[in-house]
Design an enzyme around this catalytic site. Structure first.
Site, PDB file in Angstrom:
ATOM      1  N   TRP A  15       0.822  -1.216   0.000  1.00  0.00           N
ATOM      2  CA  TRP A  15       0.000   0.000   0.000  1.00  0.00           C
ATOM      3  C   TRP A  15       0.847   1.254   0.000  1.00  0.00           C
ATOM      4  O   TRP A  15       0.501   2.240  -0.645  1.00  0.00           O
ATOM      5  CB  TRP A  15      -1.019  -0.019   1.143  1.00  0.00           C
ATOM      6  CG  TRP A  15      -2.100  -1.020   0.879  1.00  0.00           C
ATOM      7  CD1 TRP A  15      -2.345  -2.168   1.576  1.00  0.00           C
ATOM      8  CD2 TRP A  15      -3.071  -0.993  -0.193  1.00  0.00           C
ATOM      9  NE1 TRP A  15      -3.397  -2.844   1.001  1.00  0.00           N
ATOM     10  CE2 TRP A  15      -3.854  -2.151  -0.074  1.00  0.00           C
ATOM     11  CE3 TRP A  15      -3.326  -0.108  -1.242  1.00  0.00           C
ATOM     12  CZ2 TRP A  15      -4.896  -2.452  -0.970  1.00  0.00           C
ATOM     13  CZ3 TRP A  15      -4.352  -0.400  -2.133  1.00  0.00           C
ATOM     14  CH2 TRP A  15      -5.121  -1.557  -1.992  1.00  0.00           C
ATOM     15  N   ASP A  25      -2.112   6.434   6.391  1.00  0.00           N
ATOM     16  CA  ASP A  25      -3.154   5.620   5.757  1.00  0.00           C
ATOM     17  C   ASP A  25      -3.576   4.557   6.759  1.00  0.00           C
ATOM     18  O   ASP A  25      -2.945   3.506   6.870  1.00  0.00           O
ATOM     19  CB  ASP A  25      -2.593   4.980   4.482  1.00  0.00           C
ATOM     20  CG  ASP A  25      -3.590   4.011   3.837  1.00  0.00           C
ATOM     21  OD1 ASP A  25      -4.718   3.846   4.377  1.00  0.00           O
ATOM     22  OD2 ASP A  25      -3.237   3.418   2.803  1.00  0.00           O
ATOM     23  N   LYS A  50     -12.856  -1.913   5.916  1.00  0.00           N
ATOM     24  CA  LYS A  50     -12.121  -2.860   6.753  1.00  0.00           C
ATOM     25  C   LYS A  50     -12.596  -2.787   8.200  1.00  0.00           C
ATOM     26  O   LYS A  50     -13.114  -3.759   8.727  1.00  0.00           O
ATOM     27  CB  LYS A  50     -10.619  -2.592   6.636  1.00  0.00           C
ATOM     28  CG  LYS A  50     -10.063  -3.221   5.366  1.00  0.00           C
ATOM     29  CD  LYS A  50      -9.227  -2.323   4.541  1.00  0.00           C
ATOM     30  CE  LYS A  50      -8.927  -2.965   3.195  1.00  0.00           C
ATOM     31  NZ  LYS A  50      -8.058  -2.132   2.377  1.00  0.00           N
TER      32      LYS A  50
HETATM   33  C1  LIG Z   1      -7.568  -1.539   1.437  1.00  0.00           C
HETATM   34  C2  LIG Z   1      -6.499  -0.524   1.569  1.00  0.00           C
HETATM   35  C3  LIG Z   1      -6.375   0.552   0.683  1.00  0.00           C
HETATM   36  C4  LIG Z   1      -7.274   0.726  -0.503  1.00  0.00           C
HETATM   37  O1  LIG Z   1      -8.537   1.082  -0.115  1.00  0.00           O
HETATM   38  P1  LIG Z   1      -9.677   1.449  -1.194  1.00  0.00           P
HETATM   39  O2  LIG Z   1     -10.712   2.039  -0.290  1.00  0.00           O
HETATM   40  O3  LIG Z   1     -10.071   0.186  -1.854  1.00  0.00           O
HETATM   41  O4  LIG Z   1      -9.110   2.435  -2.140  1.00  0.00           O
HETATM   42  C5  LIG Z   1      -5.378   1.473   0.904  1.00  0.00           C
HETATM   43  N1  LIG Z   1      -4.541   1.354   1.941  1.00  0.00           N
HETATM   44  C6  LIG Z   1      -4.613   0.329   2.815  1.00  0.00           C
HETATM   45  C7  LIG Z   1      -3.658   0.255   3.953  1.00  0.00           C
HETATM   46  C8  LIG Z   1      -5.599  -0.638   2.657  1.00  0.00           C
HETATM   47  O5  LIG Z   1      -5.676  -1.656   3.527  1.00  0.00           O
END
Ligand SMILES: *Cc1c(COP(=O)(O)O)cnc(C)c1O
Length: 360
Positions: A102, A172, A196
């Site tokens: 990521w 993030d 998540k």
């Molecule tokens: C799942 C995830 C993303 C991407 O998320 P989207 O909402 O599908 O764009 C980005 N960063 C991390 C750490 C993730 O787990």
């Protein structure tokens, strides 16, 4: 009806109580005669749902008043571009920490807007550990420092917040937000896709210090301009109303269950017992440095990968589903976010022992 323990990395489980409440309110929310998904986002009823969700999130995370909380769309991936657009503020470089899949995506996107200085990379350890913060090559002149507190795919997590001095820190938190208490004031910006640990897909939360917004790069779309979205209470256009409503129910569920301090204790216990079971066996392995093992995503491999398909099939027969590891890692991955009950982790551990006894 039989609910399964769903170990999906995302979209992931949502607390059963929340789903039951949503179901009971589906046809008629609080005598409104309609579902929240049929309401005008500008109406009094929906506005109360939206405002309450924000107030509850602020309370849960203890978000200081000088931070805006935005309920946006486009996923965490859109924020990979919105962040440089909003936070460069006349500067030409930003610092990024590369701890895995990521981080790399965030770096690739930011590189379209500025010079990205990769201050540290976990590449040498095949991203199984996090480079010591002391060794980071931070640049005092960077617009901000971006990092990924939990790498969802490899299961690598920071267990403390890096100190970047006066340079704004951006995180993030897609797969770790609300999993434990954090000091929001240490961050300039926190963002997370909802699917998540918050609620349904379609919603993206951005928590940003208000003195940092309002100076975007030329050509920034209005939808990605934090100041415009903040001024419009995240309703510059029609927001993801239903996802926002469900997120609000999840926040109420968290409050009712003791908040994220209590949740953090449960999460640590869930993760500790799963790692302990893996480490105690000669059959299962987790390759991540013990100091940065994720509480949320636990990848593991079997002693013999020819058994992967049998493991997945028999696990599913036991109500344990979506355990297949990410295609880039292989093996298994158990994602154990807030909504995964401790009993689900116990059931997985018991199944793993049974499987090992049969084939190990
Ligand atoms: C799942 C995830 C993303 C991407 O998320 P989207 O909402 O599908 O764009 C980005 N960063 C991390 C750490 C993730 O787990």
């Amino acid at each position: 009806m039989s609910r399964k323990y769903n170990f999906s990395a995302g979209p992931a489980m949502i607390p059963q109580e929340v789903l039951e409440q949503a179901s009971s309110e589906m046809l008629d929310w609080h005598d409104s005669g309609m579902s929240p998904m049929e309401m005008s986002h500008r109406g009094k009823e929906y506005m109360s749902i939206a405002a309450e969700a924000e107030a509850d999130l602020r309370e849960l995370m203890v978000i200081p008043d000088n931070y805006k909380v935005l309920f946006l769309q486009g996923g965490a991936s859109s924020q990979f571009s919105a962040i440089p657009m909003n936070l460069l503020r006349g500067k030409k470089t930003a610092d990024y920490v590369n701890t895995g899949a990521w981080s790399k995506k965030a770096i690739a996107e930011a590189s379209k807007y500025c010079d990205v200085n990769v201050v540290a990379t976990g590449e040498n350890s095949n991203f199984m550990s996090i480079p010591d913060v002391e060794s980071w090559n931070l640049n005092e002149d960077a617009a901000y420092v971006h990092y990924t507190p939990n790498e969802t795919i490899a299961g690598v997590e920071f267990h403390s917040i890096p100190d970047t001095g006066d340079v704004p820190l951006v995180a993030d938190m897609s797969s770790t937000i609300l999993s434990r208490p954090i000091d929001v004031s240490k961050f300039a910006l926190i963002y997370a896709g909802a699917q998540k640990n918050i609620g349904p897909a379609g919603l993206t939360i951005v928590i940003v210090r208000d003195d940092l917004i309002g100076e975007t790069i030329e050509g920034t779309p209005a939808m990605m301009d934090y100041a415009i979205q903040a001024k419009a209470d995240s309703m510059y256009n029609t927001p993801a109303t239903y996802s926002w409503y469900i997120a609000g129910l999840v926040f109420k569920w968290l409050k009712k269950n003791g908040g994220i301090g209590v949740m953090g204790g449960i999460n640590k216990r869930k993760a500790d017992k799963l790692y302990a079971a893996i480490d105690a066996s000669d059959f299962y392995k987790n390759p991540v440095d013990v100091n940065c093992r994720s509480w949320m995503n636990v990848p593991f491999t079997l002693g013999n990968s020819d058994l992967d398909a049998d493991f997945l099939e028999q696990a599913a027969e036991n109500g344990l589903v979506t355990l297949k590891g990410h295609r880039s890692v292989g093996g298994m991955r158990a994602s154990i976010y807030n909504a995964m009950p401790e009993e689900g982790v116990d059931a997985l551990i018991a199944f793993m022992a049974e499987f090992e006894a049969k084939y190990g």
